[in-house]
Design an enzyme around this catalytic site. Structure first.
Site, PDB file in Angstrom:
ATOM      1  N   GLY A  14      40.388  42.475  32.620  1.00 30.94           N
ATOM      2  CA  GLY A  14      39.018  43.160  33.351  1.00 30.94           C
ATOM      3  C   GLY A  14      37.944  42.695  32.856  1.00 30.94           C
ATOM      4  O   GLY A  14      36.837  43.491  32.780  1.00 30.94           O
ATOM      5  N   SER A  15      37.769  41.283  32.413  1.00 30.43           N
ATOM      6  CA  SER A  15      36.465  40.669  32.175  1.00 30.43           C
ATOM      7  C   SER A  15      35.544  40.766  33.357  1.00 30.43           C
ATOM      8  O   SER A  15      34.245  40.869  33.181  1.00 30.43           O
ATOM      9  CB  SER A  15      36.538  39.459  31.260  1.00 30.43           C
ATOM     10  OG  SER A  15      36.634  38.581  32.383  1.00 30.43           O
ATOM     11  N   ASN A  16      36.003  40.517  34.495  1.00 29.58           N
ATOM     12  CA  ASN A  16      35.151  40.760  35.746  1.00 29.58           C
ATOM     13  C   ASN A  16      34.592  42.134  35.780  1.00 29.58           C
ATOM     14  O   ASN A  16      33.475  42.404  36.319  1.00 29.58           O
ATOM     15  CB  ASN A  16      35.946  40.146  37.186  1.00 29.58           C
ATOM     16  CG  ASN A  16      35.562  38.587  36.885  1.00 29.58           C
ATOM     17  OD1 ASN A  16      34.728  38.031  37.370  1.00 29.58           O
ATOM     18  ND2 ASN A  16      36.777  37.864  36.705  1.00 29.58           N
ATOM     19  N   MET A  91      46.870  41.975  40.513  1.00 29.60           N
ATOM     20  CA  MET A  91      47.952  40.847  40.761  1.00 29.60           C
ATOM     21  C   MET A  91      48.957  41.561  41.705  1.00 29.60           C
ATOM     22  O   MET A  91      50.290  41.446  41.430  1.00 29.60           O
ATOM     23  CB  MET A  91      48.448  40.720  39.398  1.00 29.60           C
ATOM     24  CG  MET A  91      47.566  39.845  38.605  1.00 29.60           C
ATOM     25  SD  MET A  91      46.713  38.236  39.100  1.00 29.60           S
ATOM     26  CE  MET A  91      47.823  37.155  38.878  1.00 29.60           C
ATOM     27  N   ILE A  93      50.152  41.618  45.593  1.00 27.96           N
ATOM     28  CA  ILE A  93      49.833  41.221  47.146  1.00 27.96           C
ATOM     29  C   ILE A  93      50.063  42.481  48.036  1.00 27.96           C
ATOM     30  O   ILE A  93      50.797  43.262  47.943  1.00 27.96           O
ATOM     31  CB  ILE A  93      50.893  39.954  47.689  1.00 27.96           C
ATOM     32  CG1 ILE A  93      50.601  38.881  46.765  1.00 27.96           C
ATOM     33  CG2 ILE A  93      50.869  39.974  49.297  1.00 27.96           C
ATOM     34  CD1 ILE A  93      51.835  37.606  47.085  1.00 27.96           C
ATOM     35  N   HIS A 110      38.778  34.600  43.281  1.00 32.21           N
ATOM     36  CA  HIS A 110      39.853  33.727  43.172  1.00 32.21           C
ATOM     37  C   HIS A 110      39.422  32.697  42.444  1.00 32.21           C
ATOM     38  O   HIS A 110      38.336  32.042  42.850  1.00 32.21           O
ATOM     39  CB  HIS A 110      40.511  33.491  44.611  1.00 32.21           C
ATOM     40  CG  HIS A 110      41.601  32.567  44.456  1.00 32.21           C
ATOM     41  ND1 HIS A 110      42.689  32.872  43.915  1.00 32.21           N
ATOM     42  CD2 HIS A 110      41.730  31.274  44.577  1.00 32.21           C
ATOM     43  CE1 HIS A 110      43.677  32.100  43.915  1.00 32.21           C
ATOM     44  NE2 HIS A 110      43.130  30.802  44.162  1.00 32.21           N
ATOM     45  N   ASP A 146      44.425  35.001  49.812  1.00 28.39           N
ATOM     46  CA  ASP A 146      43.248  34.272  49.477  1.00 28.39           C
ATOM     47  C   ASP A 146      42.815  33.640  50.661  1.00 28.39           C
ATOM     48  O   ASP A 146      42.387  32.400  50.521  1.00 28.39           O
ATOM     49  CB  ASP A 146      43.578  33.223  48.070  1.00 28.39           C
ATOM     50  CG  ASP A 146      44.070  33.908  46.985  1.00 28.39           C
ATOM     51  OD1 ASP A 146      43.761  35.117  46.561  1.00 28.39           O
ATOM     52  OD2 ASP A 146      45.155  33.375  46.092  1.00 28.39           O
ATOM     53  N   GLU A 175      32.204  33.300  37.004  1.00 29.44           N
ATOM     54  CA  GLU A 175      32.983  34.324  37.680  1.00 29.44           C
ATOM     55  C   GLU A 175      32.080  35.591  37.463  1.00 29.44           C
ATOM     56  O   GLU A 175      31.745  36.249  38.185  1.00 29.44           O
ATOM     57  CB  GLU A 175      34.344  34.699  37.328  1.00 29.44           C
ATOM     58  CG  GLU A 175      35.409  33.462  38.003  1.00 29.44           C
ATOM     59  CD  GLU A 175      36.703  33.884  37.695  1.00 29.44           C
ATOM     60  OE1 GLU A 175      37.156  35.156  37.646  1.00 29.44           O
ATOM     61  OE2 GLU A 175      37.597  33.060  37.388  1.00 29.44           O
TER      62      GLU A 175
HETATM   63  C1  GRF Z   1      40.059  35.867  37.038  1.00 25.77           C
HETATM   64  O1  GRF Z   1      40.210  34.718  36.692  1.00 25.77           O
HETATM   65  C2  GRF Z   1      39.990  36.199  38.409  1.00 25.77           C
HETATM   66  O2  GRF Z   1      39.249  35.038  39.205  1.00 25.77           O
HETATM   67  C3  GRF Z   1      41.293  36.113  38.885  1.00 25.77           C
HETATM   68  O3  GRF Z   1      42.011  36.942  37.823  1.00 25.77           O
HETATM   69  C4  GRF Z   1      41.331  36.450  36.653  1.00 25.77           C
HETATM   70  C5  GRF Z   1      40.780  38.045  36.156  1.00 25.77           C
HETATM   71  O4  GRF Z   1      40.466  38.013  34.825  1.00 25.77           O
HETATM   72  N1  GRF Z   1      41.759  36.770  40.202  1.00 25.77           N
HETATM   73  P1  GRF Z   1      39.793  39.362  34.184  1.00 25.77           P
HETATM   74  O5  GRF Z   1      41.000  40.430  34.439  1.00 25.77           O
HETATM   75  O6  GRF Z   1      38.619  39.768  34.915  1.00 25.77           O
HETATM   76  O7  GRF Z   1      39.355  39.135  32.860  1.00 25.77           O
END
Ligand code: GRF
Length: 209
Positions: A14-16, A91, A93, A110, A146, A175
């Protein structure tokens, strides 16, 4: 204008998600009203707790079929009154029937410069192909994997001696900048999906950083 109600879907670190939390704290056009995970005890849940965001587990392993899982996922989104669904390392589909319910209201990030390298192991595939650049793409989610209309991209140079991990560690920095900007642009209505195309202030122009 009222802030758009964003629900984030995640499966791991969940870093994003964190980068979107941070952005939302500084006058964004959206608020994060919930996190849904499909895997128990992932780090994204801790991040939600720290930010006082309610989270819910909808574990795909608890459902006999993909359709049953998606019915529960959809209900969880409705329970949060989601207006925009943000997949951040989610993760699973998703089937067409589910995706169509959220058309124009669900986005994903992505780790490649789409349309190149859909699916997994994107960085290794870019290195193996001898590409000069890699990067990440934010796109609307459609029934293809995607494949939806592209909202924004960030490019990263591939350097001599790069391996997939080194490259990934530079792409993820981009990202974290790109994704919140794209979430905000969709939440504010600056970017919309129309007839399968992404319009940015009425123009076919993606966000580039
Ligand atoms: C990221 O690289 C994103 O592009 C992909 O999965 C990864 C998730 O990383 N879909 P995080 O959980 O947000 O750290």
């Amino acid at each position: 204008m009222a802030k758009k109600r964003v629900v984030v879907l995640a499966s791991g670190s969940g870093s994003n998600f964190q980068s979107i939390i941070n952005f939302a704290q500084n006058g964004a056009s959206f608020e994060i009203v919930g996190l849904i995970v499909n895997v128990p005890e992932v780090k994204a849940i801790e991040r939600a707790k720290t930010a006082n965001i309610p989270s819910k587990l909808v574990n795909h392993k608890d459902y006999a079929t993909r359709t049953d899982f998606e019915t529960a996922l959809n209900q969880a989104l409705l329970d949060f009154n989601a207006e925009l669904v943000v997949c951040a390392g989610f993760m699973r589909i998703l089937q067409a029937e589910f995706v169509e319910k959220w058309e124009g209201k669900m986005i994903n990030i992505h780790p490649s410069l789409l349309p190149k390298y859909k699916g997994l192991h994107t960085h290794q595939r870019a290195i193996d192909a001898g590409d000069k650049t890699a990067g990440c793409t934010v796109h609307f989610v459609n029934a293809g994997v995607d494949e939806g209309a592209i909202i924004g991209q960030a490019e990263v140079e591939i350097m001599d001696g790069d391996d997939a991990d080194k490259l990934a560690s530079r792409v993820i920095i981009k990202e974290h900048i790109l994704y919140p900007l794209c979430v905000d642009a969709v939440a504010s209505g600056k970017i919309i999906l129309t007839n399968g195309a992404c319009l940015n202030d009425g123009k076919l122009e993606m966000i580039k950083i």
